[in-house]
Design a protein around this motif. Structure first.
Motif, PDB file in Angstrom:
ATOM      1  N   GLY A   1       0.834  -1.190   0.000  1.00 13.94           N
ATOM      2  CA  GLY A   1       0.000   0.000   0.000  1.00 13.94           C
ATOM      3  C   GLY A   1       0.871   1.242   0.000  1.00 13.94           C
ATOM      4  N   GLY A   2       0.262   2.368  -0.318  1.00 16.93           N
ATOM      5  CA  GLY A   2       0.979   3.636  -0.355  1.00 16.93           C
ATOM      6  C   GLY A   2       0.065   4.784   0.016  1.00 16.93           C
ATOM      7  N   GLU A   3       0.318   5.937  -0.591  1.00 15.31           N
ATOM      8  CA  GLU A   3      -0.442   7.139  -0.256  1.00 15.31           C
ATOM      9  C   GLU A   3      -1.951   6.989  -0.404  1.00 15.31           C
ATOM     10  OE1 GLU A   3       1.444  11.190  -0.683  1.00 15.31           O
ATOM     11  OE2 GLU A   3       2.338  10.080  -2.368  1.00 15.31           O
ATOM     12  N   PRO A   4      -2.455   6.418  -1.501  1.00 14.67           N
ATOM     13  CA  PRO A   4      -3.916   6.286  -1.604  1.00 14.67           C
ATOM     14  C   PRO A   4      -4.512   5.455  -0.462  1.00 14.67           C
ATOM     15  CG  PRO A   4      -2.907   5.906  -3.742  1.00 14.67           C
ATOM     16  CD  PRO A   4      -1.795   5.956  -2.733  1.00 14.67           C
ATOM     17  N   GLU A   5      -3.807   4.412  -0.059  1.00  9.40           N
ATOM     18  CA  GLU A   5      -4.297   3.549   1.014  1.00  9.40           C
ATOM     19  C   GLU A   5      -4.239   4.266   2.366  1.00  9.40           C
ATOM     20  OE1 GLU A   5      -3.881   1.581  -2.491  1.00  9.40           O
ATOM     21  OE2 GLU A   5      -2.153   2.467  -1.473  1.00  9.40           O
ATOM     22  N   LEU A   6      -3.224   5.090   2.570  1.00 13.15           N
ATOM     23  CA  LEU A   6      -3.157   5.874   3.806  1.00 13.15           C
ATOM     24  C   LEU A   6      -4.324   6.854   3.891  1.00 13.15           C
ATOM     25  CD1 LEU A   6       0.677   6.496   3.935  1.00 13.15           C
ATOM     26  CD2 LEU A   6      -0.673   5.340   5.702  1.00 13.15           C
ATOM     27  N   LEU A   7      -4.643   7.490   2.775  1.00 18.16           N
ATOM     28  CA  LEU A   7      -5.769   8.410   2.750  1.00 18.16           C
ATOM     29  C   LEU A   7      -7.068   7.677   3.078  1.00 18.16           C
ATOM     30  CD1 LEU A   7      -7.053  11.172   2.216  1.00 18.16           C
ATOM     31  CD2 LEU A   7      -7.111  10.558  -0.223  1.00 18.16           C
ATOM     32  N   MET A   8      -7.296   6.534   2.440  1.00 16.90           N
ATOM     33  CA  MET A   8      -8.520   5.778   2.699  1.00 16.90           C
ATOM     34  C   MET A   8      -8.540   5.243   4.132  1.00 16.90           C
ATOM     35  SD  MET A   8     -10.421   6.025   0.064  1.00 16.90           S
ATOM     36  CE  MET A   8      -9.717   7.645  -0.195  1.00 16.90           C
ATOM     37  N   ALA A   9      -7.385   4.834   4.661  1.00 21.43           N
ATOM     38  CA  ALA A   9      -7.322   4.351   6.048  1.00 21.43           C
ATOM     39  C   ALA A   9      -7.722   5.453   7.022  1.00 21.43           C
ATOM     40  CB  ALA A   9      -5.925   3.831   6.370  1.00 21.43           C
ATOM     41  N   SER A  10      -7.323   6.689   6.739  1.00 21.55           N
ATOM     42  CA  SER A  10      -7.714   7.789   7.625  1.00 21.55           C
ATOM     43  C   SER A  10      -9.232   7.942   7.645  1.00 21.55           C
ATOM     44  CB  SER A  10      -7.032   9.099   7.225  1.00 21.55           C
ATOM     45  OG  SER A  10      -7.584   9.636   6.038  1.00 21.55           O
ATOM     46  N   HIS A  11      -9.878   7.726   6.510  1.00 26.31           N
ATOM     47  CA  HIS A  11     -11.345   7.802   6.455  1.00 26.31           C
ATOM     48  C   HIS A  11     -11.992   6.614   7.173  1.00 26.31           C
ATOM     49  CE1 HIS A  11     -11.272  11.312   4.005  1.00 26.31           C
ATOM     50  NE2 HIS A  11     -10.771  10.704   2.944  1.00 26.31           N
ATOM     51  N   VAL A  12     -11.457   5.429   6.964  1.00 28.70           N
ATOM     52  CA  VAL A  12     -11.987   4.234   7.631  1.00 28.70           C
ATOM     53  C   VAL A  12     -11.894   4.393   9.143  1.00 28.70           C
ATOM     54  CG1 VAL A  12     -11.514   1.785   8.078  1.00 28.70           C
ATOM     55  CG2 VAL A  12     -11.548   2.633   5.725  1.00 28.70           C
ATOM     56  N   LEU A  13     -10.738   4.854   9.621  1.00 30.73           N
ATOM     57  CA  LEU A  13     -10.500   4.978  11.054  1.00 30.73           C
ATOM     58  C   LEU A  13     -11.080   6.265  11.658  1.00 30.73           C
ATOM     59  CD1 LEU A  13      -6.796   3.819  10.972  1.00 30.73           C
ATOM     60  CD2 LEU A  13      -8.761   2.488  11.792  1.00 30.73           C
TER      61      LEU A  13
END
Length: 175
Positions: free
Chosen positions: A104-116
């Motif tokens: 994973g990279g930047e897109p996944e970090l962005l989506m993780a912030s929304h999930v969490l």
């Protein structure tokens, strides 16, 4: 998986590199490089942020896989706003990111912030400054206090990170 700490007598207050604060008092929690390192690091950091005990290897892997699935679902949920920034075909990208060995990279970090529903801050070692600097922040709409912290290494690996002397915050998601 191990923990190693860097505790230096240099104060992180007042020291800057490239206009960014340099952090010199931190602990790095080594994360296995099994393709899940970003998700493991974020899951581990979420536990630390919420004051829960650090997850063992098995739990960390389980939480990482659950977070990965939720991140992929978040891509789909937000497809209209995310399609443009993923490489290649969107459906192929999402299908690929669901696999446990895919980085994973930047897109996944962005989506993780929304999930969490919490901020995530990425740090990198600045050799010249002798410490860590912030290189990216995600999920600032969920606040700026006590983000989940991860350390990015230039070779594409992430570790969990604690900047020492910080308070624990409340987690908005039970993974």
């Amino acid at each position: 998986m191990g923990i190693f700490s860097f505790r230096r007598k240099i104060s992180s207050h007042g020291k800057f590199s490239h206009g960014k604060t340099v952090y010199t008092d931190y602990s790095v929690i080594e994360i296995p490089g099994d393709g899940r390192c970003l998700f493991r690091s974020v899951a581990h950091g979420t536990c630390l942020r919420s004051g829960r005990p650090a997850p063992n290897e098995h739990l960390q892997r389980q939480l990482a896989d659950e977070l990965r699935a939720k991140v992929a679902d978040e891509f789909v949920k937000r497809s209209k706003e995310t399609e443009w920034f993923v490489e290649g075909d969107f459906d192929t990208y999402v299908s690929k990111i669901r696999k446990p060995n895919v980085w994973g990279g930047e897109p996944e970090l962005l989506m993780a912030s929304h999930v969490l529903e919490m901020p995530i801050t990425v740090y990198m070692h600045d050799k010249d400054a002798g410490g860590l600097i912030t290189i990216a922040e995600y999920g600032e709409e969920y606040g700026k206090e006590n983000p989940v912290k991860v350390l990015y290494h230039t070779y594409g690996h992430y570790d969990a990170l604690q900047i020492l002397g910080r308070k624990h915050g409340k987690s908005k998601l039970e993974l």
